[in-house]
Design a protein around this motif. Structure first.
Motif, PDB file in Angstrom:
ATOM      1  N   ASN A 130       2.767  -4.151   0.468  1.00  0.00           N
ATOM      2  CA  ASN A 130       2.350  -5.141   1.458  1.00  0.00           C
ATOM      3  C   ASN A 130       1.093  -4.704   2.200  1.00  0.00           C
ATOM      4  O   ASN A 130       0.371  -5.541   2.747  1.00  0.00           O
ATOM      5  CB  ASN A 130       3.490  -5.401   2.456  1.00  0.00           C
ATOM      6  N   TRP A 203       3.636  -9.412   6.266  1.00  0.00           N
ATOM      7  CA  TRP A 203       5.089  -9.399   6.411  1.00  0.00           C
ATOM      8  C   TRP A 203       5.618 -10.742   6.925  1.00  0.00           C
ATOM      9  O   TRP A 203       6.717 -11.173   6.549  1.00  0.00           O
ATOM     10  CB  TRP A 203       5.528  -8.257   7.333  1.00  0.00           C
ATOM     11  N   CYS A 456      12.173  -7.226   7.086  1.00  0.00           N
ATOM     12  CA  CYS A 456      10.723  -7.373   7.226  1.00  0.00           C
ATOM     13  C   CYS A 456      10.207  -6.603   8.445  1.00  0.00           C
ATOM     14  O   CYS A 456       9.132  -5.979   8.384  1.00  0.00           O
ATOM     15  CB  CYS A 456      10.358  -8.855   7.344  1.00  0.00           C
ATOM     16  N   GLY A 459      10.259  -2.950   7.574  1.00  0.00           N
ATOM     17  CA  GLY A 459       9.169  -2.685   6.636  1.00  0.00           C
ATOM     18  C   GLY A 459       7.828  -2.613   7.336  1.00  0.00           C
ATOM     19  O   GLY A 459       6.998  -1.744   7.032  1.00  0.00           O
ATOM     20  N   PHE A 460       7.611  -3.498   8.295  1.00  0.00           N
ATOM     21  CA  PHE A 460       6.345  -3.472   9.038  1.00  0.00           C
ATOM     22  C   PHE A 460       6.215  -2.210   9.872  1.00  0.00           C
ATOM     23  O   PHE A 460       5.157  -1.565   9.875  1.00  0.00           O
ATOM     24  CB  PHE A 460       6.240  -4.704   9.936  1.00  0.00           C
TER      25      PHE A 460
END
Length: 630
Positions: A130, A203, A456, A459-460
């Protein structure tokens, strides 16, 4: 749809409670989402398998490893290893209708760790993938300017910025403006606010596309999977009309068969096949698990693999048509400078490259003029300077597009294509995480939207590591080491578990009942012998390369304004080793956990189970389970 899975009558050695445990162990959820159409499923599989690697990895490998000879080798390995393993994952997911964790638990509870390992690798890949999408967003936003911000070097006062003058405008913009990169991985630096914002946007896009599972993802795929082909065709039509395109394509596809004797070329070709099809991630299994059980997954295996290969060839044509144009432009400018040095009074109107090259070989290289650097200006030498990955997309190809009339339009089109290629692969990667976990844990299944949002956000937050000034070096580390070895090991275990633990003959018989047609018996031998041998060879070659050569990364030296290869420091070697170990660790942990439960008498099943045999009766679906033969 309702699902009932009564056990067969007891064999006299199993009591009712044992049979009940077995039925519970193979029970699936009665309600499960499905694709709205076969087109959505096909686009999802193609979108996941066709990613950034097809555009910036495959052309580089062809360039470095024999051109047409590498393509022949790639097709050979695709047929012998890639398609059979891809078909295996498609069939396993479709027959059991579970994510990777559920699939391998059904085949053998001892192997449940394979599914968890796939989830871990998907998570690692999602973290850095990403970030690349974020870079594409940044360049896409920067494309709406004329002239493009990377077309010319900036100035300080009346002088050109030294770092840009010593490299190139595109390299300077990438390393200094986009990344503001440090000189090594040891120098962390502060966060890059613009790239951090782009990562957040990436994201958010992923979260919005995934919030309803395949119901929302499937609709997005109509654009994200199809649009890149429109752009590639536009670039191909534009590219073949450029001066130098034919030289680039000829250089690309000229076969050099001697490379077949190099073991490392075989390793690179096998690795590319492996990643091109997305084997071991669990995403293929997740997507196919939403299919009806009578879907012809055998045909899908060939269709998706064929589209993937043709996309790689199409991207290679585009890349080398454009790079051929770039190389000829650079070589032509070099000829002009060289001739001007020799004769200041000569005004050149027509330059024929071969004539200059012939003159240089016969006379030019013998000249020794003080203060002048006369070079060969070889078109072939320019083409030999192969670049891959971010270097191809954000430097070489970007530089070529500045030479196009209407360069902002072509730049926006290119980076919008990269954005969609990345997103379609990212959707599949997230499906490889979310589907198996929601299938396995009821709490997550009941709060799927919240779980998707939290994934999400996490993940960010972890991805902020890659938005530091040294973040590009961590992207390289994760790309090179967090997935390759763990996925190879996962696929080896997958293949052995189906072909040897469960039994290739029984698996083929299950597929025959599921598809209502026989499956070629050649798969039995490919799954049992050819694929495991090929994957073990790939694992051995990869390990040998890591042991014999200390891992290195490419750094940007600000003072020299050039790239240099640096060895990873000891702490970085510890990090990349931890990535490999953490990704593979669920496999032995799952096996040990099963043995401990079995020893304590708390095993979820007393025997391994067969894949589900499927019998449609009216609107209902019935399944029979048999204990595996000991």
């Amino acid at each position: 749809m309702t699902s009932e899975k009564p056990p067969l009558p007891a064999d006299g050695q199993r009591d009712e409670s044992e049979a009940g445990l077995e039925v519970e162990q193979v029970a699936l959820e009665a309600a499960r989402d499905g694709w709205d159409s076969k087109v959505e499923y096909f686009l999802a599989q193609v979108g996941f398998s066709v990613g950034l690697g097809n555009v910036w990895r495959f052309p580089y490998l062809c360039h470095q490893n024999g051109g047409g000879a590498f393509i022949l080798l790639y097709v050979l390995l695709m047929g012998l290893v890639g398609v059979p393993l891809f078909f295996l994952e498609l069939a396993a997911g479709q027959s059991i209708r579970q994510g990777s964790i559920g699939v391998w638990r059904h085949i053998s509870p001892k192997l449940v760790g394979i599914g968890y390992s796939s989830c871990v690798v998907c998570f690692f890949v999602a973290l850095y993938y990403n970030v690349i999408i974020g870079w594409s967003i940044f360049y896409l936003g920067s494309s709406f300017q004329y002239p493009l911000p990377w077309e010319n070097c900036p100035t300080e006062g009346n002088d050109t910025v030294k770092e840009c003058a010593a490299s190139s405008p595109t390299a300077y913009f990438w390393y200094r403006k986009a990344l503001d990169i440090t000189d090594s991985i040891d120098e962390t630096g502060e966060f890059n606010p613009i790239i951090t914002g782009c990562l957040l946007a990436a994201w958010v896009i992923v979260g919005l596309a995934m919030y309803k599972g395949i119901k929302s993802t499937g609709k997005v795929m109509y654009f994200s999977s199809v649009f890149p082909y429109v752009v590639l065709l536009c670039f191909l039509i534009r590219g073949v009309t450029l001066d130098g395109a034919s030289e680039g394509i000829k250089f690309m596809f000229y076969p050099r068969l001697e490379i077949w004797a190099d073991v490392q070329v075989w390793r690179q070709a096998a690795t590319q096949v492996f990643f091109a099809l997305g084997l071991g991630f669990g995403s293929v299994i997740a997507y196919s698990s939403y299919n009806p059980r009578n879907n012809n997954c055998h045909r899908d295996a060939f269709t998706v693999s064929g589209v993937n290969f043709m996309t790689s060839v199409l991207a290679t044509l585009v890349v080398f048509a454009v790079l051929g144009f770039r190389a000829k432009t650079i070589a032509t400018e070099c000829v002009k400078r060289s001739v001007k040095m020799i004769c200041e009074c000569l005004i050149l109107k027509h330059i024929i490259m071969p004539e200059y090259e012939d003159w240089y070989m016969i006379q030019g290289q013998q000249l020794n003029i003080a203060g002048y650097n006369i070079t060969a200006c070889s078109l072939e030498d320019e083409l030999k300077q192969g670049v891959e990955g971010t270097g191809l997309a954000f430097i070489a190809f970007t530089e070529a597009m500045t030479l196009f009339p209407g360069s902002p339009f072509w730049s926006a089109l290119f980076f919008l294509m990269l954005l969609n290629l990345g997103l379609s692969t990212m959707f599949g990667t997230m499906a490889g995480i979310l589907t198996p976990l929601t299938d396995t844990f009821k709490t997550l299944r009941n709060h799927k939207l919240l779980f998707t949002a939290c994934s999400c956000v996490v993940g960010f937050l972890i991805g902020l590591t890659f938005t530091q000034r040294c973040g590009n070096y961590f992207v390289t580390m994760f790309d090179d080491y967090s997935a390759t070895l763990p996925l190879i090991i996962v696929v080896i275990f997958q293949t052995i578990s189906v072909a040897w633990v469960y039994g290739a003959d029984r698996f083929l018989e299950d597929l025959k009942r599921m598809l209502d047609r026989p499956v070629p018996v050649v798969y039995k031998y490919l799954w049992k012998y050819v694929c495991p041998a090929a994957m073990l060879g790939l694992l051995g070659a990869s390990l040998l390369k890591m042991i014999l050569e200390r891992p290195t990364y490419t750094a940007w030296n600000r003072e020299k304004a050039s790239k240099e290869n640096l060895p990873y420091p000891d702490w970085a070697l510890a990090v990349l080793s931890a990535l490999i170990i953490v990704a593979f660790l669920p496999v032995p942990i799952g096996y040990i956990h099963f043995l401990l439960l079995e020893r304590l008498g708390q095993s979820p099943a007393d025997a391994e189970t067969v894949l589900l045999s499927y019998f449609p009766v009216g609107n209902n679906h019935f399944y029979l389970c048999l204990p595996a033969q000991k």
